[in-house]
Design a protein around this motif. Structure first.
Motif, PDB file in Angstrom:
ATOM      1  N   PHE A 149      50.017  38.175  52.122  1.00 41.32           N
ATOM      2  CA  PHE A 149      50.008  38.650  50.734  1.00 41.32           C
ATOM      3  C   PHE A 149      48.579  38.724  50.187  1.00 41.32           C
ATOM      4  O   PHE A 149      48.202  39.700  49.530  1.00 41.32           O
ATOM      5  N   GLY A 150      47.783  37.691  50.440  1.00 36.28           N
ATOM      6  CA  GLY A 150      46.426  37.644  49.897  1.00 36.28           C
ATOM      7  C   GLY A 150      45.510  38.703  50.474  1.00 36.28           C
ATOM      8  O   GLY A 150      44.482  39.039  49.864  1.00 36.28           O
ATOM      9  N   LEU A 151      45.861  39.256  51.625  1.00 39.93           N
ATOM     10  CA  LEU A 151      45.068  40.323  52.235  1.00 39.93           C
ATOM     11  C   LEU A 151      45.561  41.704  51.815  1.00 39.93           C
ATOM     12  O   LEU A 151      44.769  42.578  51.437  1.00 39.93           O
ATOM     13  N   LEU A 153      47.707  42.683  49.262  1.00 44.24           N
ATOM     14  CA  LEU A 153      47.767  43.034  47.840  1.00 44.24           C
ATOM     15  C   LEU A 153      46.439  43.588  47.325  1.00 44.24           C
ATOM     16  O   LEU A 153      46.435  44.636  46.655  1.00 44.24           O
ATOM     17  N   PRO A 154      45.293  42.961  47.593  1.00 46.87           N
ATOM     18  CA  PRO A 154      44.030  43.569  47.153  1.00 46.87           C
ATOM     19  C   PRO A 154      43.812  44.957  47.761  1.00 46.87           C
ATOM     20  O   PRO A 154      43.270  45.848  47.096  1.00 46.87           O
ATOM     21  N   VAL A 181      37.947  40.838  52.758  1.00 43.04           N
ATOM     22  CA  VAL A 181      38.874  39.735  52.507  1.00 43.04           C
ATOM     23  C   VAL A 181      39.170  38.988  53.815  1.00 43.04           C
ATOM     24  O   VAL A 181      39.189  37.748  53.853  1.00 43.04           O
ATOM     25  N   ALA A 185      38.306  35.074  54.665  1.00 40.07           N
ATOM     26  CA  ALA A 185      39.385  34.132  54.990  1.00 40.07           C
ATOM     27  C   ALA A 185      39.358  33.677  56.448  1.00 40.07           C
ATOM     28  O   ALA A 185      40.241  32.931  56.872  1.00 40.07           O
TER      29      ALA A 185
END
Length: 409
Positions: A149-151, A153-154, A181, A185
């Motif tokens: 999700f953190g990768l 969505l942006p 990203v 990470a």
């Protein structure tokens, strides 16, 4: 010089993304096919060298000659056929089968047989098949939100903002953000990366009836049905009327010449071609050929380093590749659906084509793209066959008369 005039940052990005998607989606299957046939590490590197040289040179030549984004690729379903057929053929027999397959493809192209097949396929059916082929990639882009999700969505937000503010860079912007990203990470894994120049490895072919029936003919069938048909449909859906015969013929010749070094099947691309034929590659359709040429150049570079460059592309997170491929294909999926459903008389058959293709059903080792077209053509024949309609009308007229005479009696 005209190439450099027509080249843009967006077409350069589209060419790179096409190679990225091509490697990360199926390079592992090529490695597996080579290993199953008993290839040594040096021969596996030679396979990648031969395939990338064939893809790069054929794509560059055909795109420049016709000024159209002609993207070529190795046969992913063909690699799957090799994995299943490895137990019944040696590497030498498989190489002989590659030569026969390339010869059949060249004959099919240069004699115009493939062109005649394509002329008989209604555009709505071809568009429905194209949308069905690409649908999975669009869905996987959003399914990747579940695992990263953190990768993703942006990347999605960047794509939407770029579509509104700088539509020409709607693919490169989320790619840059995704790499940034992922790097932050710690999701980029370059541990397996080592650059070594690949040398070609000759394999003396041998020919057998068993390899002809078990490898060459299935490889030829899936190459035509699962690669070249949807590949040409991508070009047609994007408005390019490039003649099919030289495209099929020259990719067949590339396979024929490079087969002893490991080129088992070089065909028209479908998924990666859609990335280079869309508006994100270039605003001007007449200049999108530059994206395909860039793709070919990257393949040539990849071929020099063989399997090493595969490790570079495989260093990217799977979710990043799925997301960027899906975002790059959204417009093409939409255009395919519009073309498929535009004509009411072809709408139902085109929808059946789309659904069968999108289902991913595989029969007799042939992928769903072929069966989608078979189902759509069959539906069209049943729904619009003139003889069948007249017979139904006659039945409709005679049945009430028979009923009326029965009542009187």
């Amino acid at each position: 010089m005209s190439f450099f005039k027509d080249l843009s940052l967006s077409s350069f990005s589209a060419g790179f993304v096409a190679v990225l998607v091509g490697f990360t989606s199926s390079a592992a299957l090529v490695f597996q096919a080579a290993r199953e046939l008993g290839a040594t590490p040096a021969q596996i590197g030679s396979w990648m060298l031969a395939l990338c040289l064939g893809i790069g040179l054929s794509g560059i030549y055909l795109s420049w000659r016709f000024k159209a984004p002609v993207v070529t690729a190795w046969s992913t379903p063909g690699a799957a056929v090799l994995v299943t057929a490895a137990s019944s053929a040696s590497l030498q027999e498989a190489t002989g089968a590659f030569i026969i397959c390339g010869l059949l493809m060249a004959l099919c192209g240069f004699f115009g047989w493939f062109e005649r097949i394509m002329q008989r396929i209604p555009p709505a059916i071809a568009a429905g098949m194209l949308a069905g082929v690409l649908l999975r990639f669009g869905m996987e882009a959003f399914a990747a939100l579940e695992t990263a999700f953190g990768l993703v969505l942006p990347m999605l937000l960047t794509y939407l903002l770029a579509r509104r503010l700088i539509p020409r860079y709607a693919v490169i912007a989320p790619l840059v953000v995704g790499i940034a990203v992922a790097a932050t990470a710690g999701m980029l894994d370059f541990s397996a990366l080592s650059f070594t120049v690949t040398t070609p490895q000759w394999v003396t072919p041998s020919f057998s009836v068993q390899a002809l029936m078990g490898v060459a003919l299935p490889l030829f069938a899936v190459s035509v049905a699962s690669q070249n048909l949807p590949g040409l449909a991508v070009l047609r859906a994007a408005g390019y009327q490039t003649p099919a015969s030289p495209l099929i013929g020259w990719t067949g010749m590339a396979t024929l010449v490079l087969a002893p070094f490991g080129a088992f099947g070089i065909n028209l691309a479908a998924i990666t071609a859609a990335i280079c034929t869309g508006p994100e590659a270039h605003d001007d359709p007449g200049k999108r050929y530059t994206a395909a040429i860039v793709s070919g150049i990257f393949y040539l570079i990849a071929g020099i380093f063989g399997a090493s460059i595969g490790a570079l592309f495989l260093a990217f997170p799977k979710e990043l590749v799925l997301a960027i491929a899906g975002f790059a294909l959204i417009n093409t999926i939409g255009s395919g659906l519009v073309s498929a459903l535009q004509e009411e008389r072809h709408r139902e058959a085109a929808l059946i084509t789309f659904l069968v293709t999108a289902s991913g059903v595989s029969l007799l080792g042939i992928a769903s793209a072929f069966w989608g077209m078979v189902a759509g053509a069959g539906a069209l024949l049943i729904l619009q066959a003139p003889g069948l309609q007249s017979q139904l009308r006659r039945n409709g007229k005679t049945e009430p008369a028979q009923a009326q005479s029965t009542e009187k009696s």
